[in-house]
Scaffold this motif. Structure first.
Motif, mmCIF file in Angstrom:
data_model
loop_
_atom_site.group_PDB
_atom_site.id
_atom_site.type_symbol
_atom_site.label_atom_id
_atom_site.label_comp_id
_atom_site.label_asym_id
_atom_site.label_seq_id
_atom_site.Cartn_x
_atom_site.Cartn_y
_atom_site.Cartn_z
ATOM 1 N N CYS A 34 0.851 -1.194 0.000
ATOM 2 C CA CYS A 34 0.000 0.000 0.000
ATOM 3 C C CYS A 34 0.886 1.243 0.000
ATOM 4 O O CYS A 34 1.796 1.362 0.815
ATOM 5 C CB CYS A 34 -0.885 -0.028 1.244
ATOM 6 N N THR A 38 -0.021 4.341 0.580
ATOM 7 C CA THR A 38 -0.368 5.295 1.633
ATOM 8 C C THR A 38 0.475 5.070 2.892
ATOM 9 O O THR A 38 1.000 6.000 3.489
ATOM 10 C CB THR A 38 -1.863 5.173 1.997
ATOM 11 N N CYS A 39 0.614 3.791 3.278
ATOM 12 C CA CYS A 39 1.335 3.495 4.527
ATOM 13 C C CYS A 39 2.683 2.829 4.251
ATOM 14 O O CYS A 39 3.349 2.363 5.172
ATOM 15 C CB CYS A 39 0.478 2.609 5.429
ATOM 16 N N CYS A 41 -4.439 1.618 8.562
ATOM 17 C CA CYS A 41 -4.422 2.537 7.414
ATOM 18 C C CYS A 41 -5.749 2.408 6.672
ATOM 19 O O CYS A 41 -6.248 1.309 6.472
ATOM 20 C CB CYS A 41 -3.249 2.150 6.506
ATOM 21 N N SER A 97 -6.498 3.181 3.553
ATOM 22 C CA SER A 97 -6.430 2.744 2.149
ATOM 23 C C SER A 97 -6.418 1.226 2.015
ATOM 24 O O SER A 97 -6.927 0.675 1.051
ATOM 25 C CB SER A 97 -5.183 3.301 1.472
ATOM 26 N N CYS A 98 -5.765 0.550 2.975
ATOM 27 C CA CYS A 98 -5.598 -0.905 2.831
ATOM 28 C C CYS A 98 -6.233 -1.659 3.986
ATOM 29 O O CYS A 98 -6.058 -2.866 4.111
ATOM 30 C CB CYS A 98 -4.114 -1.249 2.742
HETATM 31 ZN ZN LIG Z 1 -2.084 1.177 3.825
#
Ligand SMILES: [Zn+2]
Ligand SMILES: [Zn+2]
Length: 366
Positions: free
Chosen positions: A157, A159-160, A210, A212-213
């Motif tokens: 991911c 984002t993280c 997170c 996003s995931c």
């Molecule tokens: Zn993530």
């Protein structure tokens, strides 16, 4: 107030604990600690409180003597010098694993105990390799082809960066295994280590996932990779496409893509190594007299095959150099035409008469 009892037992001398000289080098100290850690390791001594204490004691001694500042304070003032620094020992076994992984590198305990611990998420990791199969026609194998291969795979991911933790948070030590990623289980005489069910062997867990995931640290991606397959590639062969696997995390390198080729069967043609095999039928007069037969080629065109007079059933006609290119080395294989000779099953009375005459002539050697 004077405290007594096991909680306030006098601490042993660290050099004595590790059985090393006061002048011992770091390497000697490390070696000694490794041996002690191995001997008293909780995985090897499940339920043995004395072993655990010895493990902790050795770990504390090592932690102090391995640190130049702590060692200097200890050398000068003894345990009181460390108290003054605010040092309170190593904590529990789980803390030892997580702290000492940093000292030895993440594989120290894995090395020593062969535990299949998953790598830590906060260090650069190489992306995984991907394997796909692609099927191609014989014609594509003959000429070579560029294939668009659609692959779907989990990817870290963005984002993280693969940690699974929400922005501003970090992964926390797993409480069930104390960050070791492994839990010990007794099976009869043996003690087996197995991945911790709570953190799935990672040693750490996400407190705030997170978005996003959903805390998984990875998301599914779908992408298309154009892979050139060289002319001559054969069924079952695998091509390595560097850098087209899963992306790494924290700056780790990307994995590779491995493409395994499957050849689709063809109605008329077969492949044997570098040779292309075609089977055809001729009448027995054609076999006896010789003829020329037009056959379809793999690319949709045609080619002429010359059948020599007196050809025997099952004989081959070879068209040299019309087979597959050799991947290693030069040149190409052949097109091998296997010729079957058909004997008519039904004959008109006229044909029977002619054949009977022919039989007599052949018998007489005319
Ligand atoms: Zn993530
Ligand atoms: Zn765990």
């Amino acid at each position: 107030m004077l405290r007594v009892g096991p909680l306030f037992m006098a601490k042993r001398d660290y050099y004595e604990v590790l059985s090393v000289e006061r002048t011992a080098t770091i390497d000697v100290i490390k070696k000694s600690y490794k041996a002690l850690a191995l001997k008293h390791h909780p995985d090897r001594n499940p339920g043995d409180a004395a072993a655990e204490e010895a493990f902790k004691e050795a770990s504390e001694a090592f932690q102090v003597l391995n640190d130049p500042n702590k060692r200097a304070a200890y050398d000068r003032y003894g345990h009181a010098g460390l108290d003054a620094q605010g040092y309170h020992g190593v904590g529990d076994v789980g803390d030892i694993f997580s702290q000492f992984r940093d000292i030895f590198g993440q594989d120290f305990f894995g090395d020593v105990f062969g535990g299949g611990r998953r790598p830590r998420r906060d260090q650069p990791q190489r992306g995984g390799d991907l394997r796909v199969a692609v099927s191609i026609t014989l014609a594509e194998a003959l000429e070579g082809v560029k294939k668009d291969i659609e692959i779907e795979h989990p990817s870290p991911c963005e984002t993280c960066d693969g940690s699974g933790a929400a922005a501003g948070t970090t992964r926390q030590n797993c409480s069930m295994c104390g960050g070791r990623g492994q839990v010990a289980q007794s099976r009869g005489m043996f003690v087996m280590s197995s991945p911790c069910p709570q953190c799935r062997g990672e040693g750490s867990v996400v407190t705030k996932p997170c978005e996003s995931c959903a805390g998984r640290g990875e998301v599914n991606v779908r992408r298309t990779v154009n892979v050139p397959l060289p002319a001559g590639i054969d069924d079952g062969q695998t091509l390595r496409v560097p850098g087209k696997g899963q992306p790494g995390t924290r700056g780790g390198p990307t994995g590779h893509l491995y493409v395994t080729v499957q050849l689709e069967p063809h109605d008329r043609y077969q492949r044997e190594g570098e040779h292309l095999i075609y089977e055809m039928h001729v009448s027995f007069p054609d076999a006896a007299l010789g003829t020329e037969v037009t056959i379809p080629t793999l690319d949709g065109k045609t080619t002429k095959v010359k059948v020599p007079a007196g050809l025997q059933p099952g004989d081959h006609v070879v068209l040299a150099g019309s087979g597959f290119p050799r991947l290693q080395g030069r040149g190409r294989g052949d097109l091998v035409v296997i010729v079957h000779v058909d004997i008519p099953k039904k004959l008109s009375s006229k044909a029977k008469k002619l054949l009977a005459e022919l039989r007599e002539m052949i018998a007489k050697g005319e």
